[in-house]
Design an enzyme around this catalytic site. Structure first.
Site, PDB file in Angstrom:
ATOM      1  N   HIS A 189      36.972  42.950  35.407  1.00 32.52           N
ATOM      2  CA  HIS A 189      38.402  43.166  35.156  1.00 32.52           C
ATOM      3  C   HIS A 189      38.521  43.975  33.866  1.00 32.52           C
ATOM      4  CE1 HIS A 189      42.460  41.906  33.838  1.00 32.52           C
ATOM      5  NE2 HIS A 189      42.702  41.586  35.093  1.00 32.52           N
ATOM      6  N   ASP A 206      33.393  35.425  32.036  1.00 36.22           N
ATOM      7  CA  ASP A 206      34.826  35.495  32.306  1.00 36.22           C
ATOM      8  C   ASP A 206      35.077  34.633  33.540  1.00 36.22           C
ATOM      9  OD1 ASP A 206      37.268  36.109  33.394  1.00 36.22           O
ATOM     10  OD2 ASP A 206      37.024  38.277  33.294  1.00 36.22           O
ATOM     11  N   GLN A 264      38.696  33.784  37.437  1.00 31.73           N
ATOM     12  CA  GLN A 264      38.848  33.615  38.896  1.00 31.73           C
ATOM     13  C   GLN A 264      37.949  32.527  39.459  1.00 31.73           C
ATOM     14  OE1 GLN A 264      41.167  34.963  40.596  1.00 31.73           O
ATOM     15  NE2 GLN A 264      41.859  36.573  39.208  1.00 31.73           N
ATOM     16  N   LYS A 319      46.183  30.705  36.079  1.00 31.40           N
ATOM     17  CA  LYS A 319      45.479  30.931  37.350  1.00 31.40           C
ATOM     18  C   LYS A 319      44.958  29.620  37.914  1.00 31.40           C
ATOM     19  CE  LYS A 319      44.004  35.583  36.109  1.00 31.40           C
ATOM     20  NZ  LYS A 319      44.931  36.481  36.786  1.00 31.40           N
ATOM     21  N   CYS A 354      43.644  45.787  38.133  1.00 30.64           N
ATOM     22  CA  CYS A 354      43.044  45.830  36.783  1.00 30.64           C
ATOM     23  C   CYS A 354      41.523  45.934  36.867  1.00 30.64           C
ATOM     24  CB  CYS A 354      43.438  44.623  35.947  1.00 30.64           C
ATOM     25  SG  CYS A 354      45.178  44.569  35.597  1.00 30.64           S
TER      26      CYS A 354
HETATM   27  C1  LIG Z   1      38.459  38.249  36.389  1.00 29.84           C
HETATM   28  C2  LIG Z   1      39.614  38.279  35.440  1.00 29.84           C
HETATM   29  N1  LIG Z   1      39.382  38.338  34.135  1.00 29.84           N
HETATM   30  C3  LIG Z   1      40.375  38.347  33.240  1.00 29.84           C
HETATM   31  C4  LIG Z   1      41.694  38.336  33.625  1.00 29.84           C
HETATM   32  C5  LIG Z   1      42.767  38.353  32.599  1.00 29.84           C
HETATM   33  O1  LIG Z   1      43.455  37.158  32.620  1.00 29.84           O
HETATM   34  P1  LIG Z   1      44.808  36.991  31.781  1.00 29.84           P
HETATM   35  O2  LIG Z   1      45.682  38.141  32.175  1.00 29.84           O
HETATM   36  O3  LIG Z   1      45.336  35.676  32.211  1.00 29.84           O
HETATM   37  O4  LIG Z   1      44.440  37.026  30.340  1.00 29.84           O
HETATM   38  C6  LIG Z   1      41.986  38.297  34.984  1.00 29.84           C
HETATM   39  C7  LIG Z   1      43.387  38.342  35.452  1.00 29.84           C
HETATM   40  O5  LIG Z   1      43.683  38.721  36.546  1.00 29.84           O
HETATM   41  C8  LIG Z   1      40.920  38.259  35.917  1.00 29.84           C
HETATM   42  O6  LIG Z   1      41.164  38.208  37.217  1.00 29.84           O
END
Ligand SMILES: Cc1ncc(COP(=O)(O)O)c(C=O)c1O
Length: 423
Positions: free
Chosen positions: A140, A217, A220, A243, A381
């Protein structure tokens, strides 16, 4: 839970899977009764944000209606109550991730802030000119850009491990890219654009064999899988509350205690200090050193309720149910002529990204919306993932445990309708 007509069993021995009553679970989510363009809402955008059970909504209300006060600073009862929940929720996050110590849990606004925190503290301290940070091609943007910014500032290099045509990390290539110059490997546990589950334990072993710390990270992963940071062995793990059926504006960063203790603070301000003079400030102990200013207290109430709720439903039940629902959805969607699924990893959670021959993803999303079906369209993203597969955008249906076979059937019918419109 009682079995209903909507019970789906994963393709393993039926007796080994507890029955999962999706109909009953849906009752816990007020928004699922909502109508969209006059049709019942079919919410398939869970990877962007998931819906909130009544208990989470009530917990936020409870803070504002009964406990509203700042934490850590008051001797009065409301402040004590708020502080107690703020800290008991931290212990719940600790148990949720199976961290060894509650001090290893830092509240953040979400995954993005957690990753920036590590980049700006650990990264700034340890990365020098000529060093490398290793990520994967399925990240992401929030696990790309903070490292790019750091590399630019320090004269370091961002290395990217490739993925194969199924959307799986090519582990041998990842291993080859771990060099004497690598200061950190930062990888997604689960890809938001593809649904791929990465073999984090193996990745950690490979990196640790060379003395390289690993950040995961987990944005998900935590809504779908039981995560055990001690078993994974990772050094940092980040996730977002919104999430995982909790509120927006709250998340957590797990970091090994010795790493967090050695890191400089992220932001300066109240609460992150133990004493201040104009000559010198002594920083607070972890995790408070990283929690400057008034935190998102109501959101912590909501996060605690979300984790309690997940515990009540059972992540094991959720994983089995979603596994079966994903198999059903994949089958239903891939048999529609003209559909190409992007991301066919052997290990996946509930994401189906697809393109439809000759029809732009946004058009698909717009027509599905008229049917009450919420999906995401675009690059999610994760523009480099789109580039890797040679598509500008995909349609992404992402599942949660409150989705049903009937909703998947409606999605499949919706896609057929899109095709008829553009026929
Ligand atoms: C794999 C992953 N990492 C990071 C993020 C960023 O999360 P946040 O926007 O809640 O900070 C997302 C959000 O869609 C994501 O799917």
């Amino acid at each position: 839970m009682a079995t209903t007509h909507e019970t789906i069993q994963a393709p393993v021995r039926a007796s080994s899977i507890p029955a999962f009553d999706v109909k009953r679970v849906r009752e816990d989510f007020p928004i699922l009764k909502e109508k969209v363009h006059g049709k019942p809402l079919i919410y398939l955008d869970n990877a962007a944000t998931s819906q909130k059970p009544e208990k989470v909504i009530q917990a936020i209300l409870r803070f504002y209606a009964h406990d509203c006060a700042n934490v850590h600073r008051g001797v009065h009862l409301l402040s004590e109550r708020a502080t107690e929940v703020y800290e008991s929720a931290r212990r719940k996050v600790q148990r949720f991730l199976n961290a060894a110590d509650a001090r290893e849990i830092v509240y953040v606004r979400g995954t993005t802030e957690a990753l920036n925190l590590v980049a700006q503290t650990f990264g700034r301290r340890h990365v020098q000119a000529g060093d490398e940070i290793l990520i994967t091609a399925m990240e992401h943007h929030s696990n790309i850009v903070p490292w790019q910014m750091l590399c630019e500032e320090k004269g370091a290099t961002l290395r990217v491990a490739p993925i194969n045509d199924r959307g799986e990390l090519i582990l041998e290539e990842f291993e080859k890219l771990l060099s004497a110059r690598t200061r950190l490997a930062a990888v997604a546990h689960v890809s938001n654009a593809l649904g791929t589950v990465n073999p984090v334990r193996q990745i950690v072993q490979m990196a640790h064999a060379r003395g390289i710390p690993v950040l995961v990270d987990g944005a998900q992963a935590v809504p779908h899988l039981k995560v055990d940071v001690q078993e994974l062995g990772c050094d940092f793990y980040a996730f977002s509350g919104h999430k995982v059926f909790g509120p927006t504006g709250i998340g957590a960063l797990y970091g090994k205690l010795e790493l967090l203790e050695a890191m400089p603070p992220f932001q300066g301000g109240g609460d992150m200090i133990s004493s201040v003079t104009f000559e010198k400030t002594i920083y607070n102990v972890v995790p408070y050193k990283f929690e400057a200013g008034t935190p998102d207290i109501a959101e912590v109430y909501g996060l605690e309720a979300a984790l309690d709720y997940l515990h009540h439903v059972g992540l094991g039940n959720i994983a089995s149910y979603e596994h079966a629902l994903l198999a059903y959805a994949t089958e239903a969607i891939q048999q529609i002529p003209g559909v190409r699924i992007i991301g066919t990893a052997r290990e996946k959670t509930g994401v189906i990204s697809f393109v439809l021959d000759g029809i732009h993803a946004h058009d698909v999303g717009t027509i599905l919306d008229r049917e009450g079906i919420a999906v995401r369209t675009g690059h999610h993203c994760a523009q480099p993932v789109m580039d890797r597969f040679g598509v500008p955008a995909t349609v992404r249906a992402s599942l949660a445990f409150y989705n049903t076979k009937q909703e998947i059937n409606a999605l499949a019918a919706g896609i057929q309708r899109v095709k008829a419109v553009f026929g």
